[in-house]
Design an enzyme around this catalytic site. Structure first.
Site, PDB file in Angstrom:
ATOM      1  N   LYS A   1       3.761  16.436   9.303  1.00  0.00           N
ATOM      2  CA  LYS A   1       3.611  17.166   8.042  1.00  0.00           C
ATOM      3  C   LYS A   1       2.268  17.877   8.096  1.00  0.00           C
ATOM      4  O   LYS A   1       1.395  17.526   8.912  1.00  0.00           O
ATOM      5  CB  LYS A   1       3.674  16.234   6.830  1.00  0.00           C
ATOM      6  CG  LYS A   1       2.512  15.252   6.728  1.00  0.00           C
ATOM      7  CD  LYS A   1       2.562  14.495   5.410  1.00  0.00           C
ATOM      8  CE  LYS A   1       1.332  13.623   5.236  1.00  0.00           C
ATOM      9  NZ  LYS A   1       1.332  12.878   3.994  1.00  0.00           N
TER      10      LYS A   1
ATOM     11  N   CYS B   1       6.246   6.141   8.645  1.00  0.00           N
ATOM     12  CA  CYS B   1       6.721   5.230   7.591  1.00  0.00           C
ATOM     13  C   CYS B   1       8.149   5.476   7.133  1.00  0.00           C
ATOM     14  O   CYS B   1       8.996   4.586   7.273  1.00  0.00           O
ATOM     15  CB  CYS B   1       5.791   5.311   6.385  1.00  0.00           C
ATOM     16  SG  CYS B   1       4.252   4.431   6.662  1.00  0.00           S
TER      17      CYS B   1
ATOM     18  N   GLU C   1       0.864  -1.183   0.000  1.00  0.00           N
ATOM     19  CA  GLU C   1       0.000   0.000   0.000  1.00  0.00           C
ATOM     20  C   GLU C   1       0.897   1.228   0.000  1.00  0.00           C
ATOM     21  O   GLU C   1       1.859   1.280   0.743  1.00  0.00           O
ATOM     22  CB  GLU C   1      -0.832  -0.049   1.298  1.00  0.00           C
ATOM     23  CG  GLU C   1      -1.841   1.006   1.435  1.00  0.00           C
ATOM     24  CD  GLU C   1      -2.905   0.897   0.365  1.00  0.00           C
ATOM     25  OE1 GLU C   1      -3.605  -0.121   0.321  1.00  0.00           O
ATOM     26  OE2 GLU C   1      -3.009   1.836  -0.446  1.00  0.00           O
TER      27      GLU C   1
ATOM     28  N   GLY D   1      14.086  21.608   3.976  1.00  0.00           N
ATOM     29  CA  GLY D   1      13.715  22.043   5.316  1.00  0.00           C
ATOM     30  C   GLY D   1      14.121  21.044   6.366  1.00  0.00           C
ATOM     31  O   GLY D   1      15.225  20.497   6.324  1.00  0.00           O
TER      32      GLY D   1
END
Ligand code: UDX
Length: 435
Positions: A326, A263, A151, A256
């Protein structure tokens, strides 16, 4: 088709909801009672756009049920294995405890032909061992097929990535398993999603290979960022130039603070650990360098903040903007932002963390930090702002208004998230990674 999804974390919950949306009869199984309780009411236990709608539809249609008992999966013709494979506590390899426990619990129940399909990210070679173990212990013996179907979903777009992936990878041992999986994914295949049918080992590698490539790009652009700083160049412009080259492309070139999350970090480490077990150890230096460059960005962010406020962080009030790993996610697993916030706190700074979504998770993971849900209050009396997650909210901040509430108009942008010129024009001392 009757299918089970074993393990309902990020991957399993999303996969179960999508399978139900494709018309299958799905049971999701997980020993975590709280998680199953939430899913059974048609809600996701974490934030993921569109997933609540899909779960609600599935549950109310009766096609999607959840249970804590593995026995509920007994009648499934296809079992999807979606258990977590975190990094081992004492080394870089993947911890397969949950996988082997599931295999051992599942085997005695398999008394009729079925396909057991791995979706968890595992070290290459695991699938064939799973097959041997299941066939050796299941009453159905050789009628148990094993397949691997990695996946590639990203948090924040997991539903979209699952319903319309850019490729479908089926690792199979024979045509029977392939045909079964083609039935499961018939709708997606009819829509023209590219299909790659391969062997088990290649399918297992596909996931870690993709994540290693992505991680390498990020570390490369961050290496360029360091060189830009040393040379007085601008890494944002440099990345734009690179992105126009069709062979390079522009995605995953944002410089950055580097990569984190559940993951990329663990997958590249597990990949290197497995490659070394297989005797491929010299070339894994490259993967270790990707990891080291990535972790170095976190120390650089601390150093840049120290340079901004003076040589000593003790007593400095810092407003950290961002806790999620994130933008678009409330996940703080291996979050570079929280890691830097913790290091700043450890160096004696008085750290207040803001995040539009991730504060509850951040607070649970790091109760030693202070948190503030209102961005203006978080910035009030700050000696410096430190932008560590690339939320659009931070790009939209008004530097003129904020300069009225902070103690010193200083900002360290660890994600190139703000318009440096605009902030400088408003009187701010702006430092950024790679500029
Ligand atoms: C990743 C893979 O993208 C996905 O295919 C896989 O199934 C799971 O792992 P995810 O963990 O959701 O997905 O996050 P991703 O969007 O890949 O970002 C990973 C990290 O890299 C984040 O910390 C992000 O801020 C950082 N990143 C990403 C950069 O630093 N620069 C970039 O250009 C892109």
């Amino acid at each position: 088709m009757r299918v089970s999804v074993l393990g309902t974390g990020y991957l399993g919950a999303t996969h179960a909801a999508c399978l139900a949306a494709w018309g299958h009869q799905v049971v999701g199984v997980d020993p975590d009672e709280d998680r199953i309780g939430t899913l059974a009411t048609g809600r996701a236990p974490f934030r993921e756009p569109g997933l609540d709608d899909l779960l609600r539809e599935g549950v109310s249609s009766g096609r999607l049920i959840f249970d804590t008992a593995l026995d509920a999966a007994r009648d499934a013709e296809v079992h999807f294995v979606c258990v977590g494979t975190p990094q081992c506590a004492d080394n870089h390899a993947a911890d397969l405890t949950a996988l082997w426990r599931l295999v051992d619990d599942l085997a005695p129940m398999l008394d009729s032909p079925c396909v057991v399909v791995g979706k968890s990210t595992v070290p290459v070679g695991t699938a064939s061992r799973v097959g041997d173990r299941l066939r050796g212990r299941a009453p159905a013996g050789g009628d148990v097929e094993v397949a691997w179907n990695p996946e590639f979903l990203r948090e924040g777009c997991a539903v979209q990535d699952s319903l319309c992936p850019d490729r479908l990878v089926l690792g199979v041992e024979n045509d029977a398993a392939q045909l079964r999986l083609r039935e499961v994914y018939a709708g997606m295949l009819a829509d023209g999603v590219p299909l790659v049918v391969t062997d088990l080992a290649t399918a297992e590698l596909a996931k870690v290979a993709a994540n290693t490539m992505l991680a390498a790009r990020i570390s490369l652009v961050n290496l360029l960022a360091e060189v830009c700083e040393a040379a007085g160049a601008d890494v944002a412009d440099l990345a734009t130039v690179l992105g126009f080259d069709e062979r390079i492309g522009s995605s995953f070139l944002s410089p950055g603070l580097g990569f984190g999350g559940g993951c990329l970090p663990k997958d590249i480490r597990a990949f290197a650990a497995r490659a070394e077990e297989l005797g491929v150890s010299r070339s894994t230096d490259l993967v270790h360098a990707v990891d080291a460059v990535n972790m170095r960005q976190r120390s650089r962010a601390v150093q840049k903040t120290r340079d901004l406020v003076g040589s000593d962080l003790r007593g400095a009030r810092l407003c950290v903007l961002g806790a999620a790993f994130k933008a678009g996610s409330d996940d703080v697993r291996d979050s570079p932002a929280l890691d830097v916030a913790t290091r700043l706190h450890g160096a004696g700074a008085d750290v207040v963390v803001h995040d539009p979504l991730a504060l509850p998770n951040a607070e649970r993971a790091h109760p030693e930090l202070s948190y503030e849900a209102d961005v203006t209050r978080a910035c009030t009396d700050a000696d410096a702002l430190v932008v560590l997650t690339d939320w659009d909210d931070y790009a939209a901040l008004d530097p003129v208004a904020l300069s009225q509430v902070v103690r010193h108009a200083r900002v360290m942008d660890g994600r190139l998230a703000i318009d440096a010129e605009k902030w400088r024009a408003a009187g701010w001392d702006v430092r950024a990674m790679g500029r």
